[in-house]
Each structure stands twice: as structure tokens, then as C-alpha cells.
Motif scaffolding. Structure first.
Motif, PDB file in Angstrom:
ATOM      1  N   GLU A 150       0.809  -1.219   0.000  1.00 36.30           N
ATOM      2  CA  GLU A 150       0.000   0.000   0.000  1.00 36.30           C
ATOM      3  C   GLU A 150       0.841   1.268   0.000  1.00 36.30           C
ATOM      4  N   THR A 151       2.155   1.121  -0.127  1.00 39.90           N
ATOM      5  CA  THR A 151       3.051   2.274  -0.087  1.00 39.90           C
ATOM      6  C   THR A 151       3.917   2.303  -1.346  1.00 39.90           C
ATOM      7  N   PRO A 152       4.526   3.463  -1.654  1.00 39.99           N
ATOM      8  CA  PRO A 152       5.441   3.493  -2.791  1.00 39.99           C
ATOM      9  C   PRO A 152       6.564   2.461  -2.647  1.00 39.99           C
ATOM     10  N   GLY A 153       7.101   2.313  -1.423  1.00 39.12           N
ATOM     11  CA  GLY A 153       8.161   1.336  -1.210  1.00 39.12           C
ATOM     12  C   GLY A 153       7.691  -0.084  -1.432  1.00 39.12           C
ATOM     13  N   GLY A 154       6.517  -0.401  -0.917  1.00 44.03           N
ATOM     14  CA  GLY A 154       5.987  -1.747  -1.110  1.00 44.03           C
ATOM     15  C   GLY A 154       5.784  -2.071  -2.568  1.00 44.03           C
ATOM     16  N   LEU A 155       5.284  -1.103  -3.326  1.00 39.08           N
ATOM     17  CA  LEU A 155       5.079  -1.317  -4.754  1.00 39.08           C
ATOM     18  C   LEU A 155       6.408  -1.456  -5.488  1.00 39.08           C
ATOM     19  N   ALA A 156       7.374  -0.633  -5.142  1.00 35.34           N
ATOM     20  CA  ALA A 156       8.678  -0.689  -5.807  1.00 35.34           C
ATOM     21  C   ALA A 156       9.420  -1.984  -5.502  1.00 35.34           C
ATOM     22  N   ASN A 157       9.182  -2.536  -4.322  1.00 29.58           N
ATOM     23  CA  ASN A 157       9.914  -3.731  -3.892  1.00 29.58           C
ATOM     24  C   ASN A 157       9.052  -4.986  -3.898  1.00 29.58           C
ATOM     25  N   ALA A 180      -0.477   6.190  -2.970  1.00 33.93           N
ATOM     26  CA  ALA A 180       0.914   5.873  -3.282  1.00 33.93           C
ATOM     27  C   ALA A 180       1.255   6.113  -4.742  1.00 33.93           C
ATOM     28  N   VAL A 181       0.258   6.000  -5.628  1.00 38.04           N
ATOM     29  CA  VAL A 181       0.531   6.228  -7.055  1.00 38.04           C
ATOM     30  C   VAL A 181       0.202   7.661  -7.471  1.00 38.04           C
ATOM     31  N   GLY A 182      -0.013   8.554  -6.492  1.00 33.38           N
ATOM     32  CA  GLY A 182      -0.156   9.969  -6.803  1.00 33.38           C
ATOM     33  C   GLY A 182      -1.528  10.561  -6.599  1.00 33.38           C
ATOM     34  N   GLY A 183      -2.472   9.780  -6.065  1.00 32.54           N
ATOM     35  CA  GLY A 183      -3.804  10.312  -5.842  1.00 32.54           C
ATOM     36  C   GLY A 183      -3.824  11.375  -4.755  1.00 32.54           C
ATOM     37  N   THR A 184      -4.722  12.343  -4.890  1.00 35.84           N
ATOM     38  CA  THR A 184      -4.844  13.381  -3.874  1.00 35.84           C
ATOM     39  C   THR A 184      -5.807  12.975  -2.760  1.00 35.84           C
ATOM     40  N   HIS A 185      -6.606  11.932  -3.004  1.00 34.51           N
ATOM     41  CA  HIS A 185      -7.484  11.360  -1.983  1.00 34.51           C
ATOM     42  C   HIS A 185      -7.727   9.892  -2.354  1.00 34.51           C
ATOM     43  N   PRO A 186      -8.257   9.088  -1.427  1.00 31.53           N
ATOM     44  CA  PRO A 186      -8.337   7.643  -1.658  1.00 31.53           C
ATOM     45  C   PRO A 186      -9.247   7.202  -2.792  1.00 31.53           C
ATOM     46  N   ASN A 187     -10.074   8.108  -3.319  1.00 30.47           N
ATOM     47  CA  ASN A 187     -10.954   7.753  -4.443  1.00 30.47           C
ATOM     48  C   ASN A 187     -10.656   8.586  -5.685  1.00 30.47           C
ATOM     49  N   ASP A 188      -9.474   9.142  -5.766  1.00 27.96           N
ATOM     50  CA  ASP A 188      -9.120  10.069  -6.835  1.00 27.96           C
ATOM     51  C   ASP A 188      -9.174   9.379  -8.203  1.00 27.96           C
ATOM     52  N   PRO A 189     -10.125   9.739  -9.076  1.00 28.15           N
ATOM     53  CA  PRO A 189     -10.213   9.093 -10.387  1.00 28.15           C
ATOM     54  C   PRO A 189      -9.090   9.484 -11.333  1.00 28.15           C
ATOM     55  N   ALA A 190      -8.362  10.544 -10.997  1.00 21.12           N
ATOM     56  CA  ALA A 190      -7.289  10.996 -11.879  1.00 21.12           C
ATOM     57  C   ALA A 190      -6.154   9.984 -11.981  1.00 21.12           C
ATOM     58  N   VAL A 191      -6.062   9.077 -11.003  1.00 19.99           N
ATOM     59  CA  VAL A 191      -4.973   8.097 -11.017  1.00 19.99           C
ATOM     60  C   VAL A 191      -5.504   6.691 -11.270  1.00 19.99           C
ATOM     61  N   ASP A 192      -6.652   6.584 -11.923  1.00 15.59           N
ATOM     62  CA  ASP A 192      -7.216   5.260 -12.207  1.00 15.59           C
ATOM     63  C   ASP A 192      -6.237   4.384 -12.990  1.00 15.59           C
ATOM     64  N   GLU A 193      -5.587   4.975 -13.992  1.00 12.45           N
ATOM     65  CA  GLU A 193      -4.699   4.173 -14.843  1.00 12.45           C
ATOM     66  C   GLU A 193      -3.483   3.643 -14.078  1.00 12.45           C
ATOM     67  N   PRO A 194      -2.703   4.484 -13.390  1.00 16.17           N
ATOM     68  CA  PRO A 194      -1.579   3.931 -12.634  1.00 16.17           C
ATOM     69  C   PRO A 194      -2.027   3.026 -11.486  1.00 16.17           C
ATOM     70  N   GLU A 196      -4.643   0.923 -11.557  1.00 16.22           N
ATOM     71  CA  GLU A 196      -4.927  -0.387 -12.161  1.00 16.22           C
ATOM     72  C   GLU A 196      -3.636  -1.081 -12.583  1.00 16.22           C
ATOM     73  N   THR A 197      -2.673  -0.313 -13.070  1.00 14.25           N
ATOM     74  CA  THR A 197      -1.374  -0.897 -13.417  1.00 14.25           C
ATOM     75  C   THR A 197      -0.704  -1.490 -12.189  1.00 14.25           C
ATOM     76  N   ALA A 198      -0.762  -0.773 -11.082  1.00 14.31           N
ATOM     77  CA  ALA A 198      -0.182  -1.274  -9.836  1.00 14.31           C
ATOM     78  C   ALA A 198      -0.878  -2.547  -9.381  1.00 14.31           C
ATOM     79  N   LEU A 199      -2.203  -2.584  -9.505  1.00 11.61           N
ATOM     80  CA  LEU A 199      -2.947  -3.788  -9.124  1.00 11.61           C
ATOM     81  C   LEU A 199      -2.519  -4.988  -9.964  1.00 11.61           C
ATOM     82  N   ARG A 200      -2.333  -4.776 -11.250  1.00 15.17           N
ATOM     83  CA  ARG A 200      -1.889  -5.873 -12.118  1.00 15.17           C
ATOM     84  C   ARG A 200      -0.481  -6.319 -11.745  1.00 15.17           C
ATOM     85  N   THR A 201       0.385  -5.358 -11.473  1.00 14.66           N
ATOM     86  CA  THR A 201       1.764  -5.695 -11.112  1.00 14.66           C
ATOM     87  C   THR A 201       1.801  -6.551  -9.850  1.00 14.66           C
ATOM     88  N   ILE A 202       1.052  -6.151  -8.842  1.00 10.85           N
ATOM     89  CA  ILE A 202       1.022  -6.902  -7.580  1.00 10.85           C
ATOM     90  C   ILE A 202       0.464  -8.297  -7.808  1.00 10.85           C
TER      91      ILE A 202
END
Length: 256
Positions: A150-157, A180-194, A196-202
């Protein structure tokens, strides 16, 4: 004698079989017992952000066991051997450990949940001896350890975390991951693409490592979608959210 539900759940999770769970934030053993009777594979008590102290945790785990269907898990307060040990001694079938940033953190969580020689858990199972164990070998085989990503570090590692010996799975906290992927709040639609990419990566990294991948969702439909995408297990919303949603729906209906 150990409760066979616990070993069966651990074996299923390690085999990456699908499972559906529920999230409990309220210190309400009676409602927790009712939820645990419904057929969810697991019910998680949230000791990090939920409204549960240790007494509530103990009562909640007892209620889940009384229902005789689900396995009780605990999201512990922090990646700390005291919190992990207390949750397991109280009878949890596993722990979800928040804010795991790297392989060192994942290894620490595993060590705290397992007895020597493979870990550092202190022997004093208290209530859990009735259900999980009571021998260290039995307990180690039955208890599951899940690291939250759930953190930038967790995603990177994520690759190193998933390769941690003894780790049974990873679990996505979607609100923090979106931040962690740049959203300004927990439901920020502006970061939907990154997001979803993070979800696929995990998901894909866990599959390659041969461990389970879980995700918190907000509806049953979302849980079904994530499972269809390849997630191993999914948790549905929470008791607190559903109480509010049901009350609002009935109020709106009555006023119409």
C-alpha cells in the motif's frame, strides 16, 4: 485438538484457491458472529483502523469461532512482534500486516508469526492453543502471514517482498495504494490508470512467486471482478460501511 478449519484455510490459501472474506471494524461480537455464519471463508478484525481494543479483538475472534464457519484473521496495528503475537495468541488464524515496504519488513512479519527455529514468536498461545496448535509446528503450519502492499516502497519492492520465505501472500490496501501512485485522496479518479497498473503488477508478481494475492473491495461485484482478473482472495467492504449504507437506503425509501 486443532480446529480443522484453520489448517484447511491455510492450505487453500497457499494453494492459491479463491476465497472471499469480510471486514469488521466495530467492537460488536454479536453482529460479528452473525456475519461469520453467512459463509465467508474468513472474517478480518481490523485492529489498525477499526474500533477494536484488545478485549474487542478477543471477543470478536471468539464470536467468529462460535459461528463455526469462517476463519478469523486480524489486521494488526503495526509490523511489530508484540501486536502480531497478541493477535495470534488470542486465536487468529493469521495476520494481515500493514505498511510493509520491503523484504526486510516482510521477513520481520514472518518471523514474528512463527516459532523458533524458523521465527521469533514467543510461546504463550493462551486462547489459541484451543484452536490453533498447540504445538509450535502445528501452529506454524496453520497460521497465515499476509503483507499489505500500500506504499510506494511496497510497490517498488514487490518482487523481493513476494520472494520472502514463509510469506503466504500479499494484500492490497486500495485507499493507500491510490495515494501511493499519486492520488490526492483515496478515491481520486485521476490516477485510475496507474492504480490499475499497480494492481496488475502486484497480482502478477505474486502469481509468479507462487503466493496468494488479495485485495480489499467495496462491493461484492468489485470482489467478483478482482477474482475474475486473477486475484486469489478478496474482502468485501466492512460492517461499519454496511450499517451506514443500509440505514441511508431505508431512510431515503421512507421519505420517498
Amino acid at each position: 485438538m486443532p480446529d480443522p478449519r484453520f489448517r484447511a484455510f491455510a492450505d487453500r490459501l497457499r494453494a492459491r484457491e479463491r476465497a472471499v472474506g469480510y471486514w469488521v471494524a466495530l467492537d460488536s461480537p454479536v453482529s460479528t458472529e452473525r456475519i461469520a455464519r453467512l459463509g465467508y471463508d474468513y472474517v478480518t478484525l481490523d485492529a489498525q483502523h477499526g474500533l477494536l481494543g484488545y478485549a474487542g479483538l478477543l471477543a470478536g475472534l471468539t464470536a467468529i469461532d462460535a459461528a463455526g464457519v469462517s476463519v478469523g484473521l486480524v489486521r494488526v496495528e503495526a509490523n511489530d512482534p508484540t501486536y502480531i503475537g497478541k493477535a495470534l495468541d488470542a486465536g487468529a488464524g493469521g495476520v494481515i500486516v500493514p505498511l510493509v515496504d520491503d523484504a526486510t519488513g516482510a521477513a520481520a512479519a514472518v518471523a514474528a508469526a512463527h516459532y523458533p527455529p524458523s521465527g521469533r514468536r514467543s510461546y504463550g498461545p493462551t486462547r489459541s492453543a484451543l484452536r490453533v496448535g498447540p504445538t509450535p509446528r502445528d501452529a506454524d503450519a496453520t497460521v497465515v502471514v499476509l503483507a499489505m502492499i500500500e506504499t510506494p516502497g511496497g510497490l517498488a519492492n514487490i518482487e523481493e517482498i513476494c520472494a520472502t520465505p514463509g510469506l503466504d501472500g500479499v494484500y492490497v490496501g486500495p485507499a493507500d495504494l491510490r495515494l501511493a501512485v499519486g492520488g490526492t485522496h483515496p478515491n481520486d479518479p485521476a490516477v485510475d490508470e496507474p492504480f490499475e497498473t499497480a494492481l496488475r503488477t502486484i497480482r502478477d508478481t505474486a502469481a509468479t512467486a507462487g503466493i496468494a494475492a488479495g485485495v480489499h473491495t467495496f462491493t461484492g461485484d468489485q470482489a467478483a471482478s478482482r477474482l475474475a482478473e486473477g486475484y486469489t482472495f478478496a474482502t468485501v467492504s466492512s460492517d461499519l460501511a454496511h450499517v451506514e449504507q443500509a440505514a441511508r437506503t431505508h431512510l431515503e425509501a421512507a421519505r420517498r
